[in-house]
Design an enzyme around this catalytic site. Structure first.
Site, mmCIF file in Angstrom:
data_model
loop_
_atom_site.group_PDB
_atom_site.id
_atom_site.type_symbol
_atom_site.label_atom_id
_atom_site.label_comp_id
_atom_site.label_asym_id
_atom_site.label_seq_id
_atom_site.Cartn_x
_atom_site.Cartn_y
_atom_site.Cartn_z
ATOM 1 N N ALA A 1 2.239 5.078 1.526
ATOM 2 C CA ALA A 1 2.805 5.564 2.778
ATOM 3 C C ALA A 1 1.686 5.903 3.759
ATOM 4 O O ALA A 1 0.661 6.460 3.376
ATOM 5 C CB ALA A 1 3.668 6.802 2.519
ATOM 6 N N ARG A 2 1.876 5.509 4.997
ATOM 7 C CA ARG A 2 0.930 5.795 6.090
ATOM 8 C C ARG A 2 -0.456 5.218 5.833
ATOM 9 O O ARG A 2 -1.467 5.778 6.240
ATOM 10 C CB ARG A 2 0.824 7.305 6.343
ATOM 11 C CG ARG A 2 2.124 7.961 6.749
ATOM 12 C CD ARG A 2 2.525 7.507 8.135
ATOM 13 N NE ARG A 2 3.857 7.935 8.485
ATOM 14 C CZ ARG A 2 4.927 7.141 8.481
ATOM 15 N NH1 ARG A 2 4.814 5.887 8.145
ATOM 16 N NH2 ARG A 2 6.095 7.595 8.819
ATOM 17 N N LYS B 1 -0.074 -0.242 6.970
ATOM 18 C CA LYS B 1 0.535 -1.541 6.681
ATOM 19 C C LYS B 1 1.181 -2.167 7.913
ATOM 20 O O LYS B 1 0.930 -3.329 8.229
ATOM 21 C CB LYS B 1 1.590 -1.396 5.569
ATOM 22 C CG LYS B 1 1.055 -0.893 4.255
ATOM 23 C CD LYS B 1 2.152 -0.751 3.211
ATOM 24 C CE LYS B 1 3.287 0.155 3.607
ATOM 25 N NZ LYS B 1 2.981 1.587 3.582
ATOM 26 N N SER B 2 2.030 -1.420 8.593
ATOM 27 C CA SER B 2 2.758 -1.968 9.745
ATOM 28 C C SER B 2 1.805 -2.343 10.869
ATOM 29 O O SER B 2 1.926 -3.415 11.465
ATOM 30 C CB SER B 2 3.790 -0.960 10.262
ATOM 31 O OG SER B 2 4.798 -0.757 9.300
ATOM 32 N N GLY C 1 0.837 -1.195 0.000
ATOM 33 C CA GLY C 1 0.000 0.000 0.000
ATOM 34 C C GLY C 1 0.865 1.236 0.000
ATOM 35 O O GLY C 1 2.094 1.160 -0.096
ATOM 36 N N HIS D 1 8.564 3.534 15.939
ATOM 37 C CA HIS D 1 8.147 2.169 15.583
ATOM 38 C C HIS D 1 8.464 1.197 16.712
ATOM 39 O O HIS D 1 7.663 0.319 17.028
ATOM 40 C CB HIS D 1 8.852 1.700 14.299
ATOM 41 C CG HIS D 1 8.025 1.852 13.071
ATOM 42 N ND1 HIS D 1 7.027 0.980 12.735
ATOM 43 C CD2 HIS D 1 8.050 2.787 12.089
ATOM 44 C CE1 HIS D 1 6.473 1.364 11.598
ATOM 45 N NE2 HIS D 1 7.075 2.453 11.177
ATOM 46 N N ARG D 2 9.622 1.332 17.328
ATOM 47 C CA ARG D 2 9.998 0.435 18.429
ATOM 48 C C ARG D 2 9.009 0.549 19.584
ATOM 49 O O ARG D 2 8.674 -0.443 20.226
ATOM 50 C CB ARG D 2 11.403 0.765 18.928
ATOM 51 C CG ARG D 2 12.490 0.284 18.013
ATOM 52 C CD ARG D 2 13.848 0.618 18.582
ATOM 53 N NE ARG D 2 14.897 0.169 17.678
ATOM 54 C CZ ARG D 2 16.048 0.787 17.522
ATOM 55 N NH1 ARG D 2 16.336 1.858 18.215
ATOM 56 N NH2 ARG D 2 16.936 0.314 16.679
#
Length: 164
Positions: A8-9, A12-13, A6, A47-48
């Site tokens: 950006a933003r 997905k993650s 997909g 992200h972490r």
């Protein structure tokens, strides 16, 4: 293998992490980013913080296929950054970059692979940018063909476009 792609933003993650936790109470997160500058280091840190103690973090810029993932559930985040590392290090050698993809796909694990549809955005304004966009598109097609499930993320909504 599940392939999530997909813009950006697009979520997905987040979606990949939710899926991984449905398959395992202790998934692996494989981060492929090379931390090029301060802004990107801050992005990596955010992200972490999204993942809790259930996750095992593995950071690998290039040799994902050599990680000890057998029997595990792993999120690979993301193909675009991983390809960028090869593209830069291998002096834009498309064939050498494509050869690296098979090593990743040989893992005996449940793999959730995240990628970007960069070809759906603006047209690259340089020959190098167009060459990378082509590489990304070819790799996405290759992974999608081998994946059992392909999901396109649009504005945070997962659209399943392939299941086997």
């Amino acid at each position: 293998m599940i392939f999530i792609t997909g813009g950006a933003r697009s979520g997905k993650s987040r979606h990949a992490q939710e899926l991984a936790l449905q398959y395992s109470s202790s998934p692996v997160y494989v981060a492929t980013a090379r931390q090029w500058d301060d802004e990107f280091r801050e992005r990596v840190q955010r992200h972490r913080q999204e993942r809790d103690e259930r996750w095992t973090l593995m950071e690998e810029e290039r040799q994902i296929g050599r990680l000890p993932l057998a029997g595990k559930v792993a999120v690979i985040d993301c193909v675009t950054l991983w390809l960028t590392n090869f593209f830069v290090d291998l002096k834009q050698d498309i064939d050498a970059c494509l050869q690296q993809v098979d090593e990743l796909l040989q893992q005996d694990a449940t793999i959730i692979i995240i990628s970007n549809e960069i070809g759906m955005g603006l047209h690259a304004d340089s020959a190098t940018g167009r060459k990378f966009t082509d590489l990304q598109g070819w790799v996405n097609q290759y992974i999608a063909a081998k994946a059992g499930t392909v999901i396109l993320m649009v504005s945070g909504i997962p659209l399943t476009i392939k299941t086997t």
